[in-house]
Design a protein around this motif. Structure first.
Motif, PDB file in Angstrom:
ATOM      1  N   PHE A 116       0.852  -1.188   0.000  1.00  0.00           N
ATOM      2  CA  PHE A 116       0.000   0.000   0.000  1.00  0.00           C
ATOM      3  C   PHE A 116       0.889   1.240   0.000  1.00  0.00           C
ATOM      4  N   LYS A 117       0.500   2.242  -0.745  1.00  0.00           N
ATOM      5  CA  LYS A 117       1.338   3.444  -0.843  1.00  0.00           C
ATOM      6  C   LYS A 117       0.564   4.688  -0.431  1.00  0.00           C
ATOM      7  N   ASN A 118       1.317   5.713   0.014  1.00  0.00           N
ATOM      8  CA  ASN A 118       0.771   7.051   0.194  1.00  0.00           C
ATOM      9  C   ASN A 118       1.800   8.061  -0.294  1.00  0.00           C
ATOM     10  N   ASP A 119       1.672   9.314   0.096  1.00  0.00           N
ATOM     11  CA  ASP A 119       2.553  10.358  -0.439  1.00  0.00           C
ATOM     12  C   ASP A 119       3.984  10.241   0.065  1.00  0.00           C
ATOM     13  N   LYS A 120       4.191   9.529   1.166  1.00  0.00           N
ATOM     14  CA  LYS A 120       5.516   9.504   1.778  1.00  0.00           C
ATOM     15  C   LYS A 120       6.214   8.156   1.697  1.00  0.00           C
ATOM     16  N   SER A 121       5.457   7.060   1.829  1.00  0.00           N
ATOM     17  CA  SER A 121       6.087   5.745   1.979  1.00  0.00           C
ATOM     18  C   SER A 121       5.267   4.659   1.309  1.00  0.00           C
ATOM     19  N   THR A 122       5.852   3.466   1.270  1.00  0.00           N
ATOM     20  CA  THR A 122       5.157   2.261   0.853  1.00  0.00           C
ATOM     21  C   THR A 122       5.053   1.346   2.075  1.00  0.00           C
ATOM     22  N   TYR A 123       3.846   0.891   2.363  1.00  0.00           N
ATOM     23  CA  TYR A 123       3.621   0.024   3.516  1.00  0.00           C
ATOM     24  C   TYR A 123       3.398  -1.404   3.029  1.00  0.00           C
ATOM     25  N   VAL A 124       4.125  -2.304   3.604  1.00  0.00           N
ATOM     26  CA  VAL A 124       4.055  -3.711   3.214  1.00  0.00           C
ATOM     27  C   VAL A 124       3.643  -4.532   4.422  1.00  0.00           C
ATOM     28  N   THR A 125       2.679  -5.433   4.226  1.00  0.00           N
ATOM     29  CA  THR A 125       2.259  -6.329   5.303  1.00  0.00           C
ATOM     30  C   THR A 125       2.300  -7.781   4.822  1.00  0.00           C
ATOM     31  N   PHE A 126       2.808  -8.641   5.662  1.00  0.00           N
ATOM     32  CA  PHE A 126       2.697 -10.085   5.501  1.00  0.00           C
ATOM     33  C   PHE A 126       1.870 -10.608   6.669  1.00  0.00           C
ATOM     34  N   ILE A 127       0.876 -11.432   6.381  1.00  0.00           N
ATOM     35  CA  ILE A 127       0.064 -12.048   7.437  1.00  0.00           C
ATOM     36  C   ILE A 127       0.098 -13.552   7.227  1.00  0.00           C
ATOM     37  N   TYR A 128       0.487 -14.288   8.273  1.00  0.00           N
ATOM     38  CA  TYR A 128       0.586 -15.744   8.126  1.00  0.00           C
ATOM     39  C   TYR A 128       0.274 -16.441   9.443  1.00  0.00           C
ATOM     40  N   ASP A 129      -0.035 -17.723   9.323  1.00  0.00           N
ATOM     41  CA  ASP A 129      -0.425 -18.555  10.463  1.00  0.00           C
ATOM     42  C   ASP A 129       0.829 -18.972  11.221  1.00  0.00           C
ATOM     43  N   LYS A 130       1.010 -18.433  12.403  1.00  0.00           N
ATOM     44  CA  LYS A 130       2.220 -18.722  13.171  1.00  0.00           C
ATOM     45  C   LYS A 130       2.214 -20.140  13.737  1.00  0.00           C
ATOM     46  N   LYS A 131       1.076 -20.823  13.680  1.00  0.00           N
ATOM     47  CA  LYS A 131       1.002 -22.201  14.152  1.00  0.00           C
ATOM     48  C   LYS A 131       1.281 -23.212  13.040  1.00  0.00           C
ATOM     49  N   ASP A 132       1.420 -22.709  11.817  1.00  0.00           N
ATOM     50  CA  ASP A 132       1.767 -23.573  10.693  1.00  0.00           C
ATOM     51  C   ASP A 132       3.292 -23.664  10.621  1.00  0.00           C
ATOM     52  N   GLU A 133       3.831 -24.823  10.903  1.00  0.00           N
ATOM     53  CA  GLU A 133       5.274 -24.995  11.031  1.00  0.00           C
ATOM     54  C   GLU A 133       6.014 -24.647   9.739  1.00  0.00           C
ATOM     55  N   LYS A 134       5.499 -25.082   8.605  1.00  0.00           N
ATOM     56  CA  LYS A 134       6.199 -24.851   7.341  1.00  0.00           C
ATOM     57  C   LYS A 134       6.218 -23.371   6.969  1.00  0.00           C
ATOM     58  N   ILE A 135       5.076 -22.727   7.074  1.00  0.00           N
ATOM     59  CA  ILE A 135       4.994 -21.305   6.741  1.00  0.00           C
ATOM     60  C   ILE A 135       5.853 -20.481   7.696  1.00  0.00           C
ATOM     61  N   THR A 136       5.772 -20.794   8.974  1.00  0.00           N
ATOM     62  CA  THR A 136       6.538 -20.041   9.968  1.00  0.00           C
ATOM     63  C   THR A 136       8.043 -20.213   9.754  1.00  0.00           C
ATOM     64  N   SER A 137       8.474 -21.433   9.439  1.00  0.00           N
ATOM     65  CA  SER A 137       9.896 -21.672   9.178  1.00  0.00           C
ATOM     66  C   SER A 137      10.359 -20.856   7.979  1.00  0.00           C
ATOM     67  N   TYR A 138       9.540 -20.831   6.950  1.00  0.00           N
ATOM     68  CA  TYR A 138       9.880 -20.071   5.743  1.00  0.00           C
ATOM     69  C   TYR A 138      10.136 -18.604   6.088  1.00  0.00           C
ATOM     70  N   PHE A 139       9.178 -17.982   6.764  1.00  0.00           N
ATOM     71  CA  PHE A 139       9.322 -16.553   7.056  1.00  0.00           C
ATOM     72  C   PHE A 139      10.416 -16.288   8.093  1.00  0.00           C
ATOM     73  N   ASN A 140      10.511 -17.102   9.110  1.00  0.00           N
ATOM     74  CA  ASN A 140      11.544 -16.877  10.123  1.00  0.00           C
ATOM     75  C   ASN A 140      12.942 -16.952   9.524  1.00  0.00           C
ATOM     76  N   GLN A 141      13.148 -17.882   8.614  1.00  0.00           N
ATOM     77  CA  GLN A 141      14.465 -17.989   7.978  1.00  0.00           C
ATOM     78  C   GLN A 141      14.761 -16.760   7.115  1.00  0.00           C
ATOM     79  N   TYR A 142      13.725 -16.260   6.439  1.00  0.00           N
ATOM     80  CA  TYR A 142      13.948 -15.053   5.651  1.00  0.00           C
ATOM     81  C   TYR A 142      14.133 -13.816   6.529  1.00  0.00           C
ATOM     82  N   TRP A 143      13.414 -13.734   7.637  1.00  0.00           N
ATOM     83  CA  TRP A 143      13.610 -12.571   8.519  1.00  0.00           C
ATOM     84  C   TRP A 143      15.046 -12.522   9.022  1.00  0.00           C
TER      85      TRP A 143
END
Length: 435
Positions: free
Chosen positions: A331-358
């Motif tokens: 999402f964008k406005n006049d100053k910045s771009t806002y990015v959101t990721f929303i995921y199931d923290k109880k899903d082991e595979k998804i959580t591992s994916y994002f945690n490793q990238y973070w």
């Protein structure tokens, strides 16, 4: 089926679990069961893998009478779509698998499939009820993106008609985005106004971000359900007319779409419980990045492999494995771009994916720009690239980005597999739409 009816939704999900358990119980040999479980962790199944699975009751290419019907009706196949099969054969039938052989047949198939898709889009739209918490009003036609497409010109590879998916390697798949492409039925007029009034910014509340990203899930789910309903009609009409060589591939594609819808329904069920504060199983990750007018996206991300230990998150060709996804919003406005990721923290595979990238991204500011760009380009469908930015690409870049965007979940050639691996290379160079 009304998805916002909690009783019906729970019944469908429970039935899916029962059929999965029944599939597991088919395999009595312990060693065979262990090998099957191991194969279900593979990113890609080769022919030997599939043959072994088929020999152990995992039927990719036929429909068993006692399995849950692919249309997700909560009824066994033998008592559902099997009973509606037309017995008379029609030599004039038209399917994607038959039409891709030559251009004329494909154009005829597109005309047929557009009519079929639109028919079921309208029918499902008439039945759809608002998905806002505790609302029972009829849904109206919404649009995923709320800006003026006439003022802002974008390019996209997304096709509203899910049947329109003939992509030839080496071609440019981007087209000027049509606003109607992103229409769907999700909210009633009252709650659609609430959704459109939300402006995502630095201090947006969790409830606001939850609702805005919910629209991406509803869009994907609605269009996928339309596709499945259209396939149901097509199956009942032409299956007995298909050549024997085409039937196995037709069933495989049918299972693929059914699994996609089933997986989205499971995601929807968990997300609704989170919205109602019944469970606390999702996490919102926010980033404030430099302002860009180059691209936008609201979509589901389908990760493939974790970057550190290279474990499978989503298989590209196992139609019996639930698809794992997360929500991505830019999402964008006049100053910045806002990015959101929303995921199931109880899903082991998804959580591992994002945690490793973070961990990879931490303390390296530019890495998040590469990550967001590559997720949007490679792991999503609804990417919009501004015309000013798109027209700066040369033809080779347009072809390359087309390939990255579309050759994800089909049986890959070595060249296509190499292009997908560019996702990891993108962290080091290239694929940054913020610059």
């Amino acid at each position: 089926m009304l998805l916002n009816d909690d009783k019906n939704l729970k019944m469908l999900i429970d039935k899916q679990k029962l059929y999965k358990e029944a599939l597991d119980n088919k395999i009595s040999n312990v060693e065979a069961k262990q090998f099957v479980d191991a194969l279900f962790e593979n990113y890609f199944l080769d022919n030997d893998n599939i043959n072994f699975l088929v020999s152990n009751g995992v039927n990719f290419f036929n429909l068993d009478n006692n399995e849950q019907c692919f249309c997700l009706s909560n009824i066994d196949f033998k008592d559902c779509c099997f009973k509606s099969l037309k017995k008379t054969k029609n030599s004039q039938y038209n399917t994607f698998l038959k039409a891709i052989i030559n251009k004329e047949d494909y154009n005829n198939f597109l005309n047929y499939s557009n009519d079929l898709f639109l028919k079921h889009y309208r029918a499902l739209g008439k039945e759809e009820v608002c998905h806002y918490n505790d609302c029972e009003k009829n849904a109206i036609e919404n649009n995923l993106y709320k800006f003026d497409f006439t003022a802002d010109k974008f390019f996209t590879t997304y096709r509203k008609n899910s049947f329109d998916n003939k992509f030839t390697f080496g071609e440019n798949f981007f087209r000027v985005a049509n606003p109607e492409t992103f229409n769907y039925y999700g909210f009633c007029s009252e709650h659609y106004k609430i959704l459109k009034s939300i402006v995502v910014k630095e201090d947006s509340s969790e409830d606001e971000l939850t609702l805005v990203n919910f629209s991406s899930l509803l869009f994907k789910l609605f269009i996928s359900r339309v596709h499945l309903n259209a396939l149901k009609e097509e199956f009942c009409s032409i299956y007995n007319s298909l050549d024997g060589a085409i039937k196995p591939l037709y069933i495989y594609n049918l299972r693929k779409v059914s699994n996609k819808v089933s997986s989205l329904i499971n995601f929807y069920s968990k997300y609704k419980k989170w919205m109602k504060k019944e469970e606390n199983n999702f996490v919102i990750k926010r980033f404030i990045l430099p302002k860009t007018n180059n691209f936008l996206i609201q979509d589901l991300v389908y990760p493939q492999v974790t970057p550190d230990d290279f474990k499978m998150v989503n298989s590209i060709n196992n139609v019996f494995v639930e698809e794992k996804s997360a929500l991505l919003g830019i999402f964008k406005n006049d100053k910045s771009t806002y990015v959101t990721f929303i995921y199931d923290k109880k899903d082991e595979k998804i959580t591992s994916y994002f945690n490793q990238y973070w961990e990879i991204i931490e303390n390296k500011e530019k890495n998040i720009e590469f990550f967001v760009t590559n997720c949007s380009l490679i792991l999503c469908d609804n990417l919009l690239i501004s015309s000013d930015y798109f027209n700066k690409f040369n033809e080779e870049e347009k072809t390359f980005y087309s390939a990255l965007n579309k050759f994800r979940f089909e049986n890959p050639s070595m060249g296509q597999e190499y292009l997908k691996m560019k996702f990891f290379a993108g962290f080091i160079k290239g694929n940054n739409f913020f610059k």
